[in-house]
Write a protein that holds these residues in place. Structure first.
Motif, PDB file in Angstrom:
ATOM      1  N   LEU A  79       0.813  -1.218   0.000  1.00 36.57           N
ATOM      2  CA  LEU A  79       0.000   0.000   0.000  1.00 36.57           C
ATOM      3  C   LEU A  79       0.843   1.264   0.000  1.00 36.57           C
ATOM      4  O   LEU A  79       0.365   2.334  -0.389  1.00 36.57           O
ATOM      5  N   GLY A  80       2.078   1.159   0.474  1.00 39.09           N
ATOM      6  CA  GLY A  80       2.931   2.335   0.547  1.00 39.09           C
ATOM      7  C   GLY A  80       3.914   2.229   1.699  1.00 39.09           C
ATOM      8  O   GLY A  80       4.224   1.128   2.167  1.00 39.09           O
ATOM      9  N   ALA A  81       4.386   3.371   2.153  1.00 41.56           N
ATOM     10  CA  ALA A  81       5.380   3.427   3.233  1.00 41.56           C
ATOM     11  C   ALA A  81       4.722   3.938   4.506  1.00 41.56           C
ATOM     12  O   ALA A  81       3.953   4.902   4.474  1.00 41.56           O
ATOM     13  N   LEU A  82       5.039   3.280   5.616  1.00 40.69           N
ATOM     14  CA  LEU A  82       4.527   3.697   6.921  1.00 40.69           C
ATOM     15  C   LEU A  82       5.635   4.388   7.696  1.00 40.69           C
ATOM     16  O   LEU A  82       6.717   3.822   7.883  1.00 40.69           O
ATOM     17  N   VAL A  83       5.380   5.619   8.130  1.00 40.65           N
ATOM     18  CA  VAL A  83       6.333   6.378   8.946  1.00 40.65           C
ATOM     19  C   VAL A  83       5.701   6.570  10.310  1.00 40.65           C
ATOM     20  O   VAL A  83       4.619   7.155  10.426  1.00 40.65           O
ATOM     21  N   ALA A  91       0.951   7.278   6.656  1.00 39.40           N
ATOM     22  CA  ALA A  91       1.063   6.281   5.597  1.00 39.40           C
ATOM     23  C   ALA A  91       1.127   7.007   4.268  1.00 39.40           C
ATOM     24  O   ALA A  91       0.223   7.776   3.926  1.00 39.40           O
ATOM     25  N   LEU A  92       2.195   6.797   3.520  1.00 38.62           N
ATOM     26  CA  LEU A  92       2.407   7.465   2.241  1.00 38.62           C
ATOM     27  C   LEU A  92       2.006   6.517   1.122  1.00 38.62           C
ATOM     28  O   LEU A  92       2.674   5.507   0.884  1.00 38.62           O
ATOM     29  N   CYS A  93       0.907   6.838   0.452  1.00 38.30           N
ATOM     30  CA  CYS A  93       0.334   5.957  -0.557  1.00 38.30           C
ATOM     31  C   CYS A  93       0.234   6.680  -1.902  1.00 38.30           C
ATOM     32  O   CYS A  93       0.151   7.909  -1.958  1.00 38.30           O
ATOM     33  N   ALA A  94       0.202   5.880  -2.977  1.00 37.93           N
ATOM     34  CA  ALA A  94       0.164   6.453  -4.323  1.00 37.93           C
ATOM     35  C   ALA A  94      -1.240   6.851  -4.746  1.00 37.93           C
ATOM     36  O   ALA A  94      -1.411   7.770  -5.561  1.00 37.93           O
ATOM     37  N   THR A  95      -2.265   6.182  -4.229  1.00 43.66           N
ATOM     38  CA  THR A  95      -3.645   6.465  -4.639  1.00 43.66           C
ATOM     39  C   THR A  95      -4.538   6.603  -3.414  1.00 43.66           C
ATOM     40  O   THR A  95      -4.193   6.152  -2.311  1.00 43.66           O
ATOM     41  N   GLU A 104      -7.942   1.403   6.966  1.00 46.36           N
ATOM     42  CA  GLU A 104      -8.711   0.259   7.455  1.00 46.36           C
ATOM     43  C   GLU A 104      -7.800  -0.787   8.092  1.00 46.36           C
ATOM     44  O   GLU A 104      -8.137  -1.382   9.122  1.00 46.36           O
ATOM     45  N   LEU A 105      -6.642  -1.000   7.494  1.00 46.10           N
ATOM     46  CA  LEU A 105      -5.684  -1.966   8.040  1.00 46.10           C
ATOM     47  C   LEU A 105      -5.190  -1.525   9.410  1.00 46.10           C
ATOM     48  O   LEU A 105      -5.149  -2.318  10.356  1.00 46.10           O
ATOM     49  N   VAL A 106      -4.826  -0.236   9.519  1.00 48.08           N
ATOM     50  CA  VAL A 106      -4.338   0.286  10.799  1.00 48.08           C
ATOM     51  C   VAL A 106      -5.410   0.146  11.877  1.00 48.08           C
ATOM     52  O   VAL A 106      -5.140  -0.301  12.995  1.00 48.08           O
ATOM     53  N   ALA A 107      -6.633   0.516  11.553  1.00 47.60           N
ATOM     54  CA  ALA A 107      -7.730   0.436  12.523  1.00 47.60           C
ATOM     55  C   ALA A 107      -7.973  -1.006  12.962  1.00 47.60           C
ATOM     56  O   ALA A 107      -8.195  -1.273  14.151  1.00 47.60           O
ATOM     57  N   PHE A 136       2.942  16.739  10.897  1.00 45.61           N
ATOM     58  CA  PHE A 136       3.503  15.524  11.479  1.00 45.61           C
ATOM     59  C   PHE A 136       4.707  15.907  12.320  1.00 45.61           C
ATOM     60  O   PHE A 136       5.637  16.551  11.837  1.00 45.61           O
ATOM     61  N   LEU A 137       4.662  15.547  13.597  1.00 46.18           N
ATOM     62  CA  LEU A 137       5.755  15.796  14.540  1.00 46.18           C
ATOM     63  C   LEU A 137       6.127  17.276  14.604  1.00 46.18           C
ATOM     64  O   LEU A 137       7.308  17.642  14.678  1.00 46.18           O
ATOM     65  N   GLY A 138       5.119  18.131  14.570  1.00 43.66           N
ATOM     66  CA  GLY A 138       5.350  19.569  14.736  1.00 43.66           C
ATOM     67  C   GLY A 138       5.599  20.314  13.449  1.00 43.66           C
ATOM     68  O   GLY A 138       5.552  21.551  13.429  1.00 43.66           O
ATOM     69  N   PHE A 139       5.883  19.594  12.351  1.00 43.82           N
ATOM     70  CA  PHE A 139       6.142  20.229  11.070  1.00 43.82           C
ATOM     71  C   PHE A 139       4.897  20.182  10.185  1.00 43.82           C
ATOM     72  O   PHE A 139       4.113  19.238  10.265  1.00 43.82           O
ATOM     73  N   HIS A 140       4.753  21.192   9.347  1.00 42.29           N
ATOM     74  CA  HIS A 140       3.766  21.147   8.273  1.00 42.29           C
ATOM     75  C   HIS A 140       4.499  20.756   7.006  1.00 42.29           C
ATOM     76  O   HIS A 140       5.512  21.365   6.642  1.00 42.29           O
ATOM     77  N   HIS A 141       4.010  19.735   6.319  1.00 40.63           N
ATOM     78  CA  HIS A 141       4.630  19.232   5.096  1.00 40.63           C
ATOM     79  C   HIS A 141       3.745  19.590   3.906  1.00 40.63           C
ATOM     80  O   HIS A 141       2.541  19.335   3.926  1.00 40.63           O
ATOM     81  N   ARG A 142       4.368  20.143   2.868  1.00 40.01           N
ATOM     82  CA  ARG A 142       3.594  20.539   1.678  1.00 40.01           C
ATOM     83  C   ARG A 142       4.523  20.580   0.465  1.00 40.01           C
ATOM     84  O   ARG A 142       5.701  20.933   0.575  1.00 40.01           O
ATOM     85  N   MET A 143       3.972  20.234  -0.702  1.00 41.28           N
ATOM     86  CA  MET A 143       4.729  20.316  -1.944  1.00 41.28           C
ATOM     87  C   MET A 143       4.782  21.775  -2.407  1.00 41.28           C
ATOM     88  O   MET A 143       3.775  22.480  -2.379  1.00 41.28           O
ATOM     89  N   ARG A 144       5.972  22.200  -2.858  1.00 43.62           N
ATOM     90  CA  ARG A 144       6.135  23.537  -3.413  1.00 43.62           C
ATOM     91  C   ARG A 144       6.926  23.456  -4.716  1.00 43.62           C
ATOM     92  O   ARG A 144       7.834  22.632  -4.858  1.00 43.62           O
ATOM     93  N   LYS A 145       6.570  24.341  -5.631  1.00 44.06           N
ATOM     94  CA  LYS A 145       7.215  24.336  -6.936  1.00 44.06           C
ATOM     95  C   LYS A 145       8.446  25.237  -6.926  1.00 44.06           C
ATOM     96  O   LYS A 145       8.401  26.372  -6.448  1.00 44.06           O
TER      97      LYS A 145
END
Length: 266
Positions: A79-83, A91-95, A104-107, A136-145
């Motif tokens: 499904l992806g990578a779990l951090v 959980a970092l997933c492609a779709t 659902e799996l985590v729950a 996540f962990l105090g940081f805001h994560h966002r994509m920037r161009k």
């Protein structure tokens, strides 16, 4: 996810018993888990959770959540990578479909040990092209161009909550009730907070937020000095400038950022 106060004690001990057979150690752990909470001179019994504020609490939480690591290794990697850190995870997933299946799996894995996915803090976000971001962990994560390459990069900086928390600490340490004390005392107290905050958040893209905090410190120290010297109105604006603040020995956040190697996404 909420874990420290909801972990099922019996399920936790069962996890520990998979690796620990010393009865004295197990008895001590059960004692910690059932010690209760002392507040207002009264001890309240607890039915679940780990000792709040105890150094052993994060360790016990990690032991309990090891079942999630095992389940993810067995059926979640597709499904992806779990951090994960303590009871926070991403959980970092492609779709979106993979993200929903991961939730659902985590729950399903956490339910038997008395844990639940926090309904308000758990979100599925679409980060491509900077559409959404996540904390996540105090940081805001966002994509920037990037204006140089045209590629999109995942960046991070202090979240709104982290900014509000450090500003509250600065505001408290420059309150007018300290006006009778030497300004150097306030600066020394502030520096302890600023060094720790800077050391944590300096990794990433925090330059703009650091400049904002420096400006806020200037204003708060100027207001404190104006109160100390009995100035009214906005007289402190011209008298207590950046050079004056620097001479006090304040710890500066500007220039402290260390950037991680960027990973581009087309």
């Amino acid at each position: 996810m909420s874990s420290f106060d909801e972990i099922d004690s019996d399920a936790l001990v069962a996890q520990i018993e998979r690796r620990v057979c010393d009865r004295r150690m197990l008895k001590l752990l059960r004692g910690w888990l059932r010690a209760g909470v002392f507040e207002g001179g009264v001890v309240s019994a607890i039915e679940a959770g780990t000792p709040q504020g105890s150094p052993v609490s994060p360790l016990l939480a990690n032991i309990a959540l090891h079942v999630l690591d095992e389940a993810w290794a067995a059926s979640g990697q597709r499904l992806g990578a779990l951090v994960k850190y303590a009871d926070d995870l991403v959980a970092l997933c492609a779709t979106r479909e993979q993200a929903e299946e991961a939730r659902e799996l985590v729950a399903a894995v956490l339910d038997p040990i008395g844990l639940r996915v926090h309904p308000e803090k758990t979100r599925i976000v679409h980060v491509a092209l900077g559409a959404e971001g996540f904390d996540f962990l105090g940081f805001h994560h966002r994509m920037r161009k990037s204006w140089r390459t045209g590629h999109w990069y995942l960046q991070k900086w202090p979240s709104k909550r982290a900014m509000a928390q450090v500003k509250a600490k600065i505001r408290d340490r420059t309150d007018r009730r300290y006006a009778r004390l030497p300004l150097e005392w306030a600066v020394e107290d502030l520096n302890r907070v600023l060094r720790g905050w800077s050391n944590y958040f300096r990794y990433g893209n925090s330059a703009e937020k650091f400049d904002h905090i420096d400006a806020y410190i200037n204003e708060r120290l100027a207001i404190l000095a104006s109160t100390k010297h009995g100035l009214t109105g906005r007289n402190w604006v011209s008298r207590f400038n950046n050079q004056w603040v620097n001479q006090l020995g304040i710890y500066r956040l500007s220039g402290k950022v260390t950037r991680w190697p960027a990973h581009a996404s087309r």
